[in-house]
Design a protein around this motif. Structure first.
Motif, PDB file in Angstrom:
ATOM      1  N   ARG A  63       0.833  -1.201   0.000  1.00 61.49           N
ATOM      2  CA  ARG A  63       0.000   0.000   0.000  1.00 61.49           C
ATOM      3  C   ARG A  63       0.867   1.250   0.000  1.00 61.49           C
ATOM      4  O   ARG A  63       0.549   2.251  -0.630  1.00 61.49           O
ATOM      5  CB  ARG A  63      -0.945  -0.008   1.203  1.00 61.49           C
ATOM      6  N   ARG A  64       1.985   1.203   0.720  1.00 57.95           N
ATOM      7  CA  ARG A  64       2.874   2.355   0.743  1.00 57.95           C
ATOM      8  C   ARG A  64       3.550   2.561  -0.603  1.00 57.95           C
ATOM      9  O   ARG A  64       3.756   3.690  -1.048  1.00 57.95           O
ATOM     10  CB  ARG A  64       3.933   2.175   1.842  1.00 57.95           C
ATOM     11  N   SER A  65       3.908   1.460  -1.288  1.00 56.42           N
ATOM     12  CA  SER A  65       4.558   1.591  -2.594  1.00 56.42           C
ATOM     13  C   SER A  65       3.614   2.166  -3.628  1.00 56.42           C
ATOM     14  O   SER A  65       4.043   2.730  -4.629  1.00 56.42           O
ATOM     15  CB  SER A  65       5.070   0.222  -3.073  1.00 56.42           C
ATOM     16  N   ALA A  66       2.303   2.037  -3.395  1.00 58.45           N
ATOM     17  CA  ALA A  66       1.296   2.569  -4.320  1.00 58.45           C
ATOM     18  C   ALA A  66       0.748   3.902  -3.851  1.00 58.45           C
ATOM     19  O   ALA A  66      -0.299   4.338  -4.292  1.00 58.45           O
ATOM     20  CB  ALA A  66       0.155   1.571  -4.463  1.00 58.45           C
ATOM     21  N   ALA A  67       1.501   4.583  -2.961  1.00 59.96           N
ATOM     22  CA  ALA A  67       0.965   5.746  -2.248  1.00 59.96           C
ATOM     23  C   ALA A  67       0.577   6.898  -3.157  1.00 59.96           C
ATOM     24  O   ALA A  67      -0.302   7.676  -2.826  1.00 59.96           O
ATOM     25  CB  ALA A  67       1.972   6.229  -1.212  1.00 59.96           C
ATOM     26  N   CYS A  68       1.256   7.067  -4.309  1.00 59.03           N
ATOM     27  CA  CYS A  68       0.939   8.230  -5.149  1.00 59.03           C
ATOM     28  C   CYS A  68       0.246   7.819  -6.432  1.00 59.03           C
ATOM     29  O   CYS A  68       0.280   8.557  -7.412  1.00 59.03           O
ATOM     30  CB  CYS A  68       2.203   9.036  -5.457  1.00 59.03           C
ATOM     31  N   ASN A  69      -0.389   6.650  -6.427  1.00 61.82           N
ATOM     32  CA  ASN A  69      -1.046   6.179  -7.632  1.00 61.82           C
ATOM     33  C   ASN A  69      -2.500   6.632  -7.675  1.00 61.82           C
ATOM     34  O   ASN A  69      -3.136   6.802  -6.635  1.00 61.82           O
ATOM     35  CB  ASN A  69      -0.973   4.655  -7.715  1.00 61.82           C
ATOM     36  N   PHE A  70      -3.036   6.765  -8.900  1.00 56.35           N
ATOM     37  CA  PHE A  70      -4.376   7.313  -9.069  1.00 56.35           C
ATOM     38  C   PHE A  70      -5.232   6.414  -9.941  1.00 56.35           C
ATOM     39  O   PHE A  70      -4.776   5.886 -10.947  1.00 56.35           O
ATOM     40  CB  PHE A  70      -4.304   8.698  -9.719  1.00 56.35           C
ATOM     41  N   THR A  71      -6.483   6.305  -9.569  1.00 54.17           N
ATOM     42  CA  THR A  71      -7.459   5.681 -10.441  1.00 54.17           C
ATOM     43  C   THR A  71      -8.041   6.755 -11.360  1.00 54.17           C
ATOM     44  O   THR A  71      -7.919   7.960 -11.116  1.00 54.17           O
ATOM     45  CB  THR A  71      -8.607   5.049  -9.642  1.00 54.17           C
ATOM     46  N   GLU A  72      -8.709   6.309 -12.402  1.00 57.06           N
ATOM     47  CA  GLU A  72      -9.374   7.246 -13.309  1.00 57.06           C
ATOM     48  C   GLU A  72     -10.409   8.067 -12.559  1.00 57.06           C
ATOM     49  O   GLU A  72     -10.522   9.291 -12.771  1.00 57.06           O
ATOM     50  CB  GLU A  72     -10.027   6.473 -14.448  1.00 57.06           C
ATOM     51  N   GLU A  73     -11.172   7.430 -11.684  1.00 57.25           N
ATOM     52  CA  GLU A  73     -12.214   8.145 -10.951  1.00 57.25           C
ATOM     53  C   GLU A  73     -11.625   9.214 -10.044  1.00 57.25           C
ATOM     54  O   GLU A  73     -12.217  10.289  -9.866  1.00 57.25           O
ATOM     55  CB  GLU A  73     -13.068   7.155 -10.149  1.00 57.25           C
ATOM     56  N   GLU A  74     -10.460   8.941  -9.459  1.00 55.13           N
ATOM     57  CA  GLU A  74      -9.817   9.943  -8.602  1.00 55.13           C
ATOM     58  C   GLU A  74      -9.350  11.142  -9.413  1.00 55.13           C
ATOM     59  O   GLU A  74      -9.463  12.296  -8.965  1.00 55.13           O
ATOM     60  CB  GLU A  74      -8.647   9.294  -7.853  1.00 55.13           C
ATOM     61  N   LEU A  75      -8.834  10.900 -10.609  1.00 54.95           N
ATOM     62  CA  LEU A  75      -8.438  12.009 -11.460  1.00 54.95           C
ATOM     63  C   LEU A  75      -9.649  12.837 -11.887  1.00 54.95           C
ATOM     64  O   LEU A  75      -9.602  14.073 -11.887  1.00 54.95           O
ATOM     65  CB  LEU A  75      -7.696  11.496 -12.690  1.00 54.95           C
ATOM     66  N   LYS A  76     -10.733  12.176 -12.223  1.00 59.94           N
ATOM     67  CA  LYS A  76     -11.958  12.903 -12.574  1.00 59.94           C
ATOM     68  C   LYS A  76     -12.422  13.776 -11.408  1.00 59.94           C
ATOM     69  O   LYS A  76     -12.814  14.935 -11.596  1.00 59.94           O
ATOM     70  CB  LYS A  76     -13.060  11.929 -12.959  1.00 59.94           C
ATOM     71  N   ALA A  77     -12.386  13.226 -10.202  1.00 58.77           N
ATOM     72  CA  ALA A  77     -12.847  13.976  -9.030  1.00 58.77           C
ATOM     73  C   ALA A  77     -11.995  15.222  -8.803  1.00 58.77           C
ATOM     74  O   ALA A  77     -12.491  16.253  -8.332  1.00 58.77           O
ATOM     75  CB  ALA A  77     -12.824  13.078  -7.796  1.00 58.77           C
ATOM     76  N   SER A  78     -10.715  15.148  -9.140  1.00 56.66           N
ATOM     77  CA  SER A  78      -9.812  16.283  -8.914  1.00 56.66           C
ATOM     78  C   SER A  78      -9.892  17.331 -10.009  1.00 56.66           C
ATOM     79  O   SER A  78      -9.702  18.523  -9.750  1.00 56.66           O
ATOM     80  CB  SER A  78      -8.364  15.779  -8.805  1.00 56.66           C
TER      81      SER A  78
END
Length: 256
Positions: A200-215
Motif C-alpha cells: 500500500r505504501r509503494s502505491a501511495a501516489c497512484n491514481f485511479t481514473e475516478e480519482e483524477l476525474k474527481a480532482s
C-alpha cells in the motif's frame, strides 16, 4: 485516495529531481545515453497516438509538456509530424532542461527547435512560443503530463496541511484555450484491502481514473472528461487493473 492525503516523499522534492538529472546529464555527456523514459516507451507511444487522433499535427497546435524531463515525449511528437517550433517543455530542474537541450542538439533533425525552459509550473507562467503573449490566458491547445502530477502530489504540505497539488487542476485550465485538452498519465492505483502495508505504501501516489476525474472535473476548471487510453490489465493483490492511468480532459466554455 485524494491526492491531498498523500504523505510527502523525497520523490516530491526538487532536490531529488535535481540529483537525478545531474546524474543523467553526466551519463549523457560520457556515453550518449539519453536517460530514462519515465513510465516507459509504451506510455509515450500511447500518448502520441491519442494526440494524433484528437489534436492532429495538421491543426498546427501549440503543445506544452509539464515536467518534460529529458524531452522524450516531445521528441516523439516531433517525429510524428508536429511542428517543432510549436512544441515546448518546462521543468523546474535546470539539469533536466540542460539534458533535454543537449539531447535535442545531438539528435538534430529539427529537434533543436523544440523549446525547453526552466519553469516552476505552480508559481510561474511558462515562457511563450513565438506569437504568444506571455501573460495572456489560454494560449495552449494541448497540455501533456507524464508523471508530474504524481510527483507534485508527494510534495511538502504548507503550514495548514495543504498539498501543492491542490493548485494543479485550475493552473492547467488557465493555460488552455477553450476546447483545449489536458492529457495526463499517472501510475495507476489498484485499491485492495488485501495488499500488505508495504504494497500500500509503494502505491501511495497512484491514481485511479475516478480519482483524477474527481480532482479535475468541475466548475472551477471547466474541464470535462473526454477519453481514456487503454493499457493491458494485470492482477495484483486480488484486484485487476492497469499499470498506468491516462486520461484526457477537455476545457469547455463557461456557458456550456
Amino acid at each position: 485516495m485524494d491526492a491531498e492525503h498523500f504523505e510527502p516523499s523525497r520523490l516530491g522534492t526538487k532536490a531529488h529531481w535535481d540529483s537525478v538529472y545531474r546524474r543523467e546529464v553526466a551519463n549523457f555527456e560520457e556515453t550518449g545515453d539519453e536517460g530514462e523514459v519515465w513510465f516507459g516507451e509504451d506510455s509515450v507511444e500511447k500518448m502520441v497516438d491519442w494526440a494524433l487522433e484528437n489534436v492532429p499535427a495538421s491543426s498546427d497546435p501549440r503543445v506544452l509538456e509539464i515536467g518534460s524531463g529529458n524531452g522524450a515525449l516531445l521528441f516523439a511528437l516531433r517525429e510524428a509530424g508536429y511542428a517543432a517550433p510549436r512544441l515546448s517543455g518546462i521543468d523546474y530542474s535546470p539539469d533536466a532542461v540542460k539534458l533535454a537541450r543537449s539531447v535535442a542538439r545531438a539528435r538534430r533533425d529539427g529537434d533543436e527547435e523544440i523549446a525547453f525552459h526552466v519553469c516552476d509550473f505552480l508559481s510561474e507562467r511558462p515562457p511563450p512560443l513565438p506569437g504568444q503573449q506571455r501573460d495572456a490566458p489560454g494560449g495552449w491547445d494541448l497540455l501533456l503530463d507524464k508523471g508530474t502530477y504524481d510527483a507534485i502530489s508527494l510534495g511538502e504540505k504548507d503550514g495548514s496541511g495543504g498539498s501543492p497539488v491542490a493548485a494543479y487542476p485550475s493552473r492547467t485550465s488557465s493555460l488552455l484555450k477553450e476546447r483545449g485538452y489536458l492529457l495526463i498519465t499517472c501510475k495507476a492505483a489498484i485499491r485492495s484491502r488485501s495488499l500488505s502495508l508495504a504494497d500500500r505504501r509503494s502505491a501511495a501516489c497512484n491514481f485511479t481514473e475516478e480519482e483524477l476525474k474527481a480532482s479535475f472535473v468541475g466548475p472551477e476548471t471547466n474541464f470535462r472528461f473526454h477519453s481514456r487510453v487503454k493499457y493491458p490489465s494485470i492482477s495484483f493483490g486480488g484486484k485487476t487493473g492497469s499499470v498506468y492511468t491516462t486520461v484526457a480532459f477537455k476545457k469547455i466554455s463557461e456557458q456550456a
